[in-house]
Scaffold this motif. Structure first.
Motif, mmCIF file in Angstrom:
data_model
loop_
_atom_site.group_PDB
_atom_site.id
_atom_site.type_symbol
_atom_site.label_atom_id
_atom_site.label_comp_id
_atom_site.label_asym_id
_atom_site.label_seq_id
_atom_site.Cartn_x
_atom_site.Cartn_y
_atom_site.Cartn_z
ATOM 1 N N PRO A 154 0.686 -1.098 -0.001
ATOM 2 C CA PRO A 154 -0.017 0.082 -0.077
ATOM 3 C C PRO A 154 0.814 1.431 0.051
ATOM 4 C CG PRO A 154 -0.209 -1.170 2.222
ATOM 5 C CD PRO A 154 0.484 -2.235 1.155
ATOM 6 N N VAL A 155 2.057 1.260 0.681
ATOM 7 C CA VAL A 155 3.035 2.296 0.530
ATOM 8 C C VAL A 155 3.543 2.597 -0.721
ATOM 9 C CG1 VAL A 155 5.100 3.338 1.112
ATOM 10 C CG2 VAL A 155 3.664 2.166 3.053
ATOM 11 N N TRP A 156 3.669 1.741 -1.557
ATOM 12 C CA TRP A 156 3.861 2.018 -3.060
ATOM 13 C C TRP A 156 2.848 2.223 -3.777
ATOM 14 C CZ3 TRP A 156 8.684 2.036 -5.232
ATOM 15 C CH2 TRP A 156 8.606 1.775 -6.797
ATOM 16 N N ILE A 157 1.654 1.800 -3.545
ATOM 17 C CA ILE A 157 0.391 2.335 -4.243
ATOM 18 C C ILE A 157 0.150 3.574 -3.952
ATOM 19 C CG2 ILE A 157 -2.230 1.937 -4.167
ATOM 20 C CD1 ILE A 157 -1.145 -0.031 -5.807
ATOM 21 N N GLY A 158 0.441 4.200 -2.695
ATOM 22 C CA GLY A 158 0.289 5.369 -2.310
ATOM 23 C C GLY A 158 1.154 6.383 -3.210
ATOM 24 N N PHE A 159 2.396 6.283 -3.447
ATOM 25 C CA PHE A 159 3.467 6.915 -4.235
ATOM 26 C C PHE A 159 3.145 6.904 -5.565
ATOM 27 C CE2 PHE A 159 6.056 6.779 -0.294
ATOM 28 C CZ PHE A 159 6.332 7.926 -0.075
ATOM 29 N N THR A 160 2.710 5.821 -6.128
ATOM 30 C CA THR A 160 2.641 5.474 -7.687
ATOM 31 C C THR A 160 1.184 5.897 -8.113
ATOM 32 O OG1 THR A 160 2.070 3.347 -7.510
ATOM 33 C CG2 THR A 160 4.356 4.085 -7.556
ATOM 34 N N GLN A 161 -0.034 5.463 -7.322
ATOM 35 C CA GLN A 161 -1.354 5.877 -7.736
ATOM 36 C C GLN A 161 -2.171 6.546 -6.775
ATOM 37 O OE1 GLN A 161 -3.338 1.956 -8.564
ATOM 38 N NE2 GLN A 161 -1.404 0.910 -9.145
ATOM 39 N N SER A 162 -2.552 6.565 -5.933
ATOM 40 C CA SER A 162 -3.403 7.128 -5.139
ATOM 41 C C SER A 162 -3.184 6.833 -3.371
ATOM 42 C CB SER A 162 -4.854 6.876 -5.405
ATOM 43 O OG SER A 162 -5.796 7.513 -4.481
ATOM 44 N N TRP A 163 -3.013 8.051 -2.659
ATOM 45 C CA TRP A 163 -3.160 7.815 -1.134
ATOM 46 C C TRP A 163 -4.273 7.449 -0.734
ATOM 47 C CZ3 TRP A 163 0.828 6.734 1.552
ATOM 48 C CH2 TRP A 163 2.252 7.307 1.116
ATOM 49 N N VAL A 164 -5.353 7.720 -1.484
ATOM 50 C CA VAL A 164 -6.755 7.332 -0.858
ATOM 51 C C VAL A 164 -6.895 5.551 -0.978
ATOM 52 C CG1 VAL A 164 -9.624 7.412 -1.351
ATOM 53 C CG2 VAL A 164 -8.078 9.214 -1.595
ATOM 54 N N SER A 165 -6.417 5.360 -1.947
ATOM 55 C CA SER A 165 -6.408 3.829 -2.095
ATOM 56 C C SER A 165 -5.326 3.178 -1.155
ATOM 57 C CB SER A 165 -5.783 3.370 -3.559
ATOM 58 O OG SER A 165 -6.796 3.744 -4.581
ATOM 59 N N ALA A 166 -4.122 3.817 -0.874
ATOM 60 C CA ALA A 166 -3.309 3.480 0.130
ATOM 61 C C ALA A 166 -3.928 3.160 1.425
ATOM 62 C CB ALA A 166 -1.995 4.230 0.105
ATOM 63 N N VAL A 167 -4.559 4.227 1.986
ATOM 64 C CA VAL A 167 -5.304 4.423 3.268
ATOM 65 C C VAL A 167 -6.285 2.866 3.270
ATOM 66 C CG1 VAL A 167 -6.723 5.729 4.751
ATOM 67 C CG2 VAL A 167 -4.822 6.739 3.486
ATOM 68 N N ILE A 168 -7.031 2.979 2.140
ATOM 69 C CA ILE A 168 -8.081 1.937 2.470
ATOM 70 C C ILE A 168 -7.261 0.501 2.449
ATOM 71 C CG2 ILE A 168 -9.813 0.573 1.006
ATOM 72 C CD1 ILE A 168 -10.501 3.177 -0.411
ATOM 73 N N MET A 169 -6.223 0.496 1.460
ATOM 74 C CA MET A 169 -5.352 -0.918 1.928
ATOM 75 C C MET A 169 -4.686 -1.156 3.320
ATOM 76 S SD MET A 169 -3.749 -0.994 -1.908
ATOM 77 C CE MET A 169 -2.553 -2.352 -1.694
ATOM 78 N N LEU A 170 -4.170 0.000 3.904
ATOM 79 C CA LEU A 170 -3.473 -0.005 5.045
ATOM 80 C C LEU A 170 -4.378 -0.455 6.322
ATOM 81 C CD1 LEU A 170 -1.196 3.020 4.764
ATOM 82 C CD2 LEU A 170 -0.421 0.596 5.220
ATOM 83 N N ALA A 171 -5.779 0.079 6.213
ATOM 84 C CA ALA A 171 -6.721 -0.313 7.225
ATOM 85 C C ALA A 171 -6.833 -2.009 7.181
ATOM 86 C CB ALA A 171 -8.102 0.072 6.710
ATOM 87 N N VAL A 172 -6.934 -2.360 5.806
ATOM 88 C CA VAL A 172 -6.888 -3.955 5.823
ATOM 89 C C VAL A 172 -5.510 -4.609 6.366
ATOM 90 C CG1 VAL A 172 -7.065 -6.213 4.459
ATOM 91 C CG2 VAL A 172 -8.683 -3.850 4.137
ATOM 92 N N THR A 173 -4.352 -4.059 6.101
ATOM 93 C CA THR A 173 -3.087 -4.402 6.617
ATOM 94 C C THR A 173 -3.102 -4.352 7.984
ATOM 95 O OG1 THR A 173 -1.853 -3.523 4.652
ATOM 96 C CG2 THR A 173 -0.640 -3.616 6.870
ATOM 97 N N ALA A 174 -3.797 -3.531 8.659
ATOM 98 C CA ALA A 174 -3.883 -3.387 10.058
ATOM 99 C C ALA A 174 -4.450 -4.686 10.664
ATOM 100 C CB ALA A 174 -4.468 -2.127 10.711
ATOM 101 N N VAL A 175 -5.580 -5.211 9.923
ATOM 102 C CA VAL A 175 -6.422 -6.213 10.356
ATOM 103 C C VAL A 175 -5.401 -7.355 10.151
ATOM 104 C CG1 VAL A 175 -8.353 -7.539 9.836
ATOM 105 C CG2 VAL A 175 -8.813 -5.029 9.756
#
Length: 208
Positions: A154-175
Motif C-alpha cells: 500500500p505504501v507503494w500504491i500511495g506513491f504511484t497511484q493514490s493515497w486514498v487507495s493506500a489508506v483503504i489498503m492500510l486499514a486491511v493491513t492493520a487487520v
C-alpha cells in the motif's frame, strides 16, 4: 447518491467473493479440522503445514484468484468509479478473514491480498512476491515475509497511484497484522513453525 449505492454493492460483492474458502472445502474433503489443528487458520500456510504442499498450493491459488477477480470485475463493471477496484479487493480480503458462514473464523488474508495487488498493479505484485519469498527464506518465517509485503504494497500504491487507495489498503493491513499476532508471539517464544521444517513435512498430521 448513485455512486454511493454502487460502492456499497461493490463492497458487498467483494466480501461475498472473499468468503469462498478453499481451505474449508479441503478440510471437509480430507476430514481434517484446520480450525482446531496447527495454527487454527483456514489458509494456505496452515493447509501446507498439516496437509502438504499440494493442498497448500491449491488453497493459495484459489485465494489469490478471488482477490484478483474482485478487482478485475470492479474495473470491468464500474470503470468510472475510481476507488471501486481497491474497495472490492479489500472487501474480498475481509471476506476471507471473516467469512459469515464460519462465524468469522477464516484465513489470514495474505494470498487474497496478493491477488488484489497483482490486479491493481501486476508489476508491483510480482515484485512483492519476490520480496515475500526472499524475506521468508532469510528469516525462515512465512509470517515475516507476509507482513513485510502487506506494508510495502500500500505504501507503494500511495506513491504511484493514490493515497486514498493506500489508506483503504492500510486499514486491511492493520487487520492482517492483528490476525497474525499469535504468529508473532510464537516467534518471540521460539515455537513458530519455520519454513524449512514445513517443507520437510515435520509438522504434518499422520495419514489415516
Amino acid at each position: 447518491m448513485r455512486n454511493i449505492l454502487f460502492y456499497i454493492l461493490t463492497v458487498l460483492g467483494g466480501y461475498l467473493l472473499g468468503c469462498s474458502s478453499m481451505a474449508y472445502y479441503v478440510s471437509r474433503w480430507k476430514k481434517v479440522n484446520l480450525s482446531t489443528n496447527g495454527s487454527g487458520n483456514l489458509g494456505a500456510s496452515n493447509t501446507t503445514i498439516l496437509l502438504g504442499w499440494r493442498m497448500g498450493i491449491l488453497v493459495a491459488l484459489h485465494d489469490i484468484f478471488k482477490g484478483a477477480a474482485a478487482v478485475l470485475l470492479a474495473k470491468w463493471l464500474l470503470p468510472d468509479l475510481t476507488y471501486a477496484p481497491v474497495a472490492a479487493g479489500c472487501a474480498c480480503v475481509m471476506g476471507h478473514l471473516y467469512p459469515f458462514y464460519l462465524k468469522g473464523k477464516g484465513g489470514k488474508g495474505f494470498a487474497s491480498y496478493m491477488g488484489m495487488l497483482l490486479a491493481l498493479d501486476w508489476r508491483l505484485g510480482l515484485a512483492l512476491i519476490g520480496v515475500s519469498l526472499l524475506v521468508t527464506f532469510l528469516s525462515d518465517y512465512i509470517v515475516v515475509g507476509t507482513l513485510t509485503t502487506v506494508v510495502v504494497g500500500p505504501v507503494w500504491i500511495g506513491f504511484t497511484q493514490s493515497w486514498v487507495s493506500a489508506v483503504i489498503m492500510l486499514a486491511v493491513t492493520a487487520v492482517i497484522f492483528y490476525k497474525h499476532r499469535e504468529n508473532l508471539h510464537r516467534i518471540l517464544r521460539g515455537s513458530e513453525v519455520g519454513l524449512r521444517s514445513t517443507l520437510k513435512g515435520e509438522h504434518r498430521l499422520p495419514k489415516n
